[in-house]
Every structure is written in structure tokens, then in C-alpha cells.
Design an enzyme around this catalytic site. Structure first.
Site, PDB file in Angstrom:
ATOM      1  N   SER A   1       0.816  -1.215   0.000  1.00 51.07           N
ATOM      2  CA  SER A   1       0.000   0.000   0.000  1.00 51.07           C
ATOM      3  C   SER A   1       0.851   1.267   0.000  1.00 51.07           C
ATOM      4  CB  SER A   1      -0.940   0.005   1.210  1.00 51.07           C
ATOM      5  OG  SER A   1      -0.215  -0.123   2.425  1.00 51.07           O
TER       6      SER A   1
ATOM      7  N   ARG B   1       7.478  -8.170  -6.396  1.00 50.09           N
ATOM      8  CA  ARG B   1       8.228  -9.423  -6.460  1.00 50.09           C
ATOM      9  C   ARG B   1       7.585 -10.449  -7.384  1.00 50.09           C
ATOM     10  NH1 ARG B   1       9.140 -12.129  -0.769  1.00 50.09           N
ATOM     11  NH2 ARG B   1       6.868 -12.121  -0.935  1.00 50.09           N
TER      12      ARG B   1
ATOM     13  N   LYS C   1       9.208   0.823   8.557  1.00 48.72           N
ATOM     14  CA  LYS C   1       9.329   1.241   9.954  1.00 48.72           C
ATOM     15  C   LYS C   1       9.485   0.007  10.835  1.00 48.72           C
ATOM     16  CE  LYS C   1       6.423   5.309   9.114  1.00 48.72           C
ATOM     17  NZ  LYS C   1       5.120   5.974   9.383  1.00 48.72           N
TER      18      LYS C   1
ATOM     19  N   SER D   1       1.195   9.114   8.228  1.00 47.67           N
ATOM     20  CA  SER D   1       0.881   9.098   6.795  1.00 47.67           C
ATOM     21  C   SER D   1       0.298   7.761   6.358  1.00 47.67           C
ATOM     22  CB  SER D   1       2.152   9.394   5.994  1.00 47.67           C
ATOM     23  OG  SER D   1       3.223   8.577   6.451  1.00 47.67           O
TER      24      SER D   1
ATOM     25  N   LYS E   1       6.612   2.998  17.573  1.00 45.68           N
ATOM     26  CA  LYS E   1       5.205   3.403  17.726  1.00 45.68           C
ATOM     27  C   LYS E   1       4.264   2.304  17.236  1.00 45.68           C
ATOM     28  CE  LYS E   1       4.530   4.118  13.213  1.00 45.68           C
ATOM     29  NZ  LYS E   1       3.490   3.575  12.336  1.00 45.68           N
TER      30      LYS E   1
ATOM     31  N   THR F   1      -1.354   6.234  14.374  1.00 42.12           N
ATOM     32  CA  THR F   1      -1.295   4.772  14.351  1.00 42.12           C
ATOM     33  C   THR F   1      -2.104   4.146  15.484  1.00 42.12           C
ATOM     34  OG1 THR F   1       0.954   5.042  13.504  1.00 42.12           O
ATOM     35  CG2 THR F   1       0.285   2.832  14.070  1.00 42.12           C
TER      36      THR F   1
ATOM     37  N   VAL G   1       1.306  -7.255   6.273  1.00 43.62           N
ATOM     38  CA  VAL G   1       2.396  -7.332   7.258  1.00 43.62           C
ATOM     39  C   VAL G   1       2.105  -6.383   8.413  1.00 43.62           C
ATOM     40  CG1 VAL G   1       4.842  -6.901   7.676  1.00 43.62           C
ATOM     41  CG2 VAL G   1       4.110  -7.980   5.541  1.00 43.62           C
TER      42      VAL G   1
ATOM     43  N   GLU H   1       3.951  -4.771  11.104  1.00 49.17           N
ATOM     44  CA  GLU H   1       5.352  -4.539  11.481  1.00 49.17           C
ATOM     45  C   GLU H   1       5.570  -4.600  12.992  1.00 49.17           C
ATOM     46  OE1 GLU H   1       8.037  -4.349   9.675  1.00 49.17           O
ATOM     47  OE2 GLU H   1       7.885  -2.979   7.979  1.00 49.17           O
TER      48      GLU H   1
END
Length: 333
Positions: free
Chosen positions: A12, A33, A107, A137, A190, A247, A278, A280
Site C-alpha cells: 500500500s 516481487r 518502519k 501518513s 510506535k 497509528t 504485514v 510490522e
């Protein structure tokens, strides 16, 4: 605008930044990929899985040939998940030219080595010019031209200014900062606090609880950051409290959404499958926990989240543990 870029990663965020730059007139090669996905995206002009309903402009070329994609580009944008950064760079490091700038937007902290992405880049491509883009963002909003402000950090002022100009638009404001350590840590950790915020929501706790978690969370991030040489003021900025707010409070946040599912009783594996992307913060919680132990930094929230995810601790007991910690002064670092 006679500039071009290779965006490495068709998720994204990579897609959203490709759209932002393409609208600005930049020629974009977007590497994904999977060859089948690249063909589908070129034909449909849409990233159906990650950004449904958003059109990919015609000056974005989607390709699965990474070595062709990076040729003669002004900037290589790393938009792959943190744990895939090393393998991606290993694949292309011998083809990266000295005048190419590597801009990272992932991140996280690498599991095992506990390295930040700038350190991985320095290890594998020591002569590269490096910058990181970070801040509050969401890709879903950037792709739709919703006003957004972020920060670019680089040790080299000229590189930071070049990247600032490259990405800046009337709807996408870019500030500069020289504190690479602080910007990377704020953006990475974060995500772990956002998992905690989601867990709190999943347990049915209220705004008071989340506000306390966010506030004490940024204190923990700053505590670790200062130990690692970061500027404490960075954590009051866009990549610190700014990114933490968005977030921890938005349903666009995959970390918060995963946390909600964990708070409702799912395992981290089940929660990740539900989110479908994913998350993170799950891997970064392990890295942050081990980094805090290594540097002897007190991070009680990170500690509890790690134990919930990796040691099967009951989330309700974690909340009690945090509330019943020894009394302390608020501003004691």
C-alpha cells in the site's frame, strides 16, 4: 519534471508514493516481487489488494525485474517490509551506483541483529546516500491526495533537501531533520505501542486508558532513543508523537487492528491473518524488547506487549501489572 525513481515494494505505501510522484510528473518504476501481480497491475492500473479503487497513473511502470527497474534512477525507494530489507539489498547491492539515493519508508528494527534500516544499508551499501521518510501518513489517504505532513531525515543535509524537494507537493508537506536515529526509532516502536492501543480497545477499555498508554509509550521510545544518541525533541515531532497518534487511533492502522483482535482473544498469528497485511509491530516488539534488555533501558509497556505476544501472557494481567507498578515521578526518564 525530469526525474525518476524506482519504488521497491508493491504494498500500500509503495503504491501510494508511486501515485503521489507520478501525479507530480516523475517517471516511476514500481517493482513487485511477483511477476503475475506485476502483469495484473499493469493491465488493471490498480493495486486491488492494497489500494482498491485508486487508479495507478500511466507513468507508473510495474515490473518484477528488479535489476532493470533500478537502472539510472535518481532515487531507490525501499518500501518492502523491514524484515525483507536485507534480502532486497543483497540482491541489488552490486548494481547500486554511488550517486543514487536510497530512501527508506519501512518502519521497524531487524530481528536478530537489532539493526535499524540505516545500519543495514550502511553495512551492505556503505557508499550510499541514505534518507528516511517517516511520519503520520496512511497510504490510503496519501493516495487520495488528503493533506499530509511527514519528515525526511538524513545525516547529509544536501540529501535531505533533495528528497524534500523530490516528494513535496501542495498536499504532501515534507520537513527535514538530521536525527536519523530518532526518526527511525519513533517510526518503528510506535507500531508496538499501536498494538497495545489496539489490545486496549479489544479489551473494551476507554479513551483514558489509550491516552495513558500513548503518553507513557512515547516516554519509553524517547528513553530508548536518548540512550542510542537520538535528540529527545525528535519524539515530539512528526515521526514521534505525530505518527504515534495516527497509528494508535485510526482503523487504517494494521497494527491497531491486529491489536484489537488480540485483545478480543485471537493469537498474534490469527490476528495477522485477519489483517491480511504485514503487521510490522509484531516483529518489532521482539526487537524492541531485546534492544531494551541489551541497553538496560526500562520499557514496561514494550515488556508487557512482548510477553503477551511471545510468552502467552494474559492481556488482562498485563494491564494490572502496568497499573500497579512502583510509584514514580511523571517526568522521570
Amino acid at each position: 519534471m525530469d526525474k525518476n525513481i524506482c519504488v521497491l515494494g508493491g504494498g500500500s505505501w509503495g503504491s501510494a508514493l508511486s501515485i503521489l510522484l507520478a501525479k507530480k510528473g516523475v517517471k516511476v518504476d514500481l517493482w513487485v516481487r511477483d511477476e503475475k501481480k506485476a502483469i495484473e497491475m499493469n493491465e488493471s492500473r490498480e493495486n486491488i489488494k492494497y489500494l482498491p479503487g485508486v487508479i495507478l497513473p500511466s507513468n507508473i511502470n510495474i515490473t518484477s525485474n528488479i535489476k532493470e527497474a533500478i537502472k539510472e534512477k535518481d532515487i531507490l525507494l525501499l518500501a518492502v517490509p523491514t524484515q525483507a530489507v536485507r534480502a532486497t539489498l543483497e540482491n541489488i547491492k552490486d548494481h547500486i551506483k554511488k550517486d543514487q539515493i536510497i530512501v527508506n519508508v519501512a518502519k521497524g528494527i531487524e530481528v536478530g541483529t537489532l539493526l535499524r534500516i540505516s545500519q543495514i544499508v550502511e553495512e551492505l551499501v556503505p557508499n550510499a546516500k541514505y534518507a528516511i521518510l517517516s511520519g503520520p501518513s496512511h497510504a490510503e489517504e496519501v493516495a487520495k491526495d488528503i493533506p499530509t505532513a511527514i519528515v525526511v531525515a538524513s545525516k547529509d543535509k544536501k540529501t535531505a533537501l533533495y528528497v524534500q524537494e523530490f516528494f513535496m507537493t501542495p498536499k504532501f508537506r515534507v520537513y527535514t531533520n538530521e536525527d536519523v536515529v530518532g526518526v527511525e526509532l519513533g517510526g518503528a516502536i510506535k507500531n508496538v505501542i499501536a498494538l497495545g492501543a489496539g489490545i486496549s480497545d479489544g479489551l473494551g477499555h476507554g479513551d483514558n486508558t489509550k491516552a495513558a498508554l500513548m503518553n507513557r509509550g512515547i516516554i519509553e521510545i524517547a528513553r530508548l532513543g536518548e540512550k542510542m544518541g537520538a535528540n529527545a525533541m525528535t519524539f515530539a515531532g512528526l515521526s514521534g508523537i505525530g505518527d504515534l497518534i495516527v497509528t494508535c487511533t485510526s482503523m487504517h492502522s494494521r497494527n491497531r487492528r491486529a491489536g484489537i483482535k488480540i485483545g478480543e482473544g485471537l493469537s498474534m498469528e490469527e490476528a495477522s491473518r485477519e489483517v491480511g497485511m504485514v503487521v510490522e509491530g509484531i516483529k518489532t516488539s521482539k526487537s524492541a524488547y531485546n534492544l531494551a534488555k541489551k541497553l538496560n533501558v526500562e520499557m514496561p509497556i514494550i515488556n508487557e506487549i512482548y510477553q503477551v505476544l511471545y510468552e502467552g501472557k494474559d492481556v488482562k494481567n498485563s494491564v494490572i501489572n502496568l497499573m500497579l507498578r512502583d510509584k514514580t515521578h511523571e517526568v522521570e526518564m
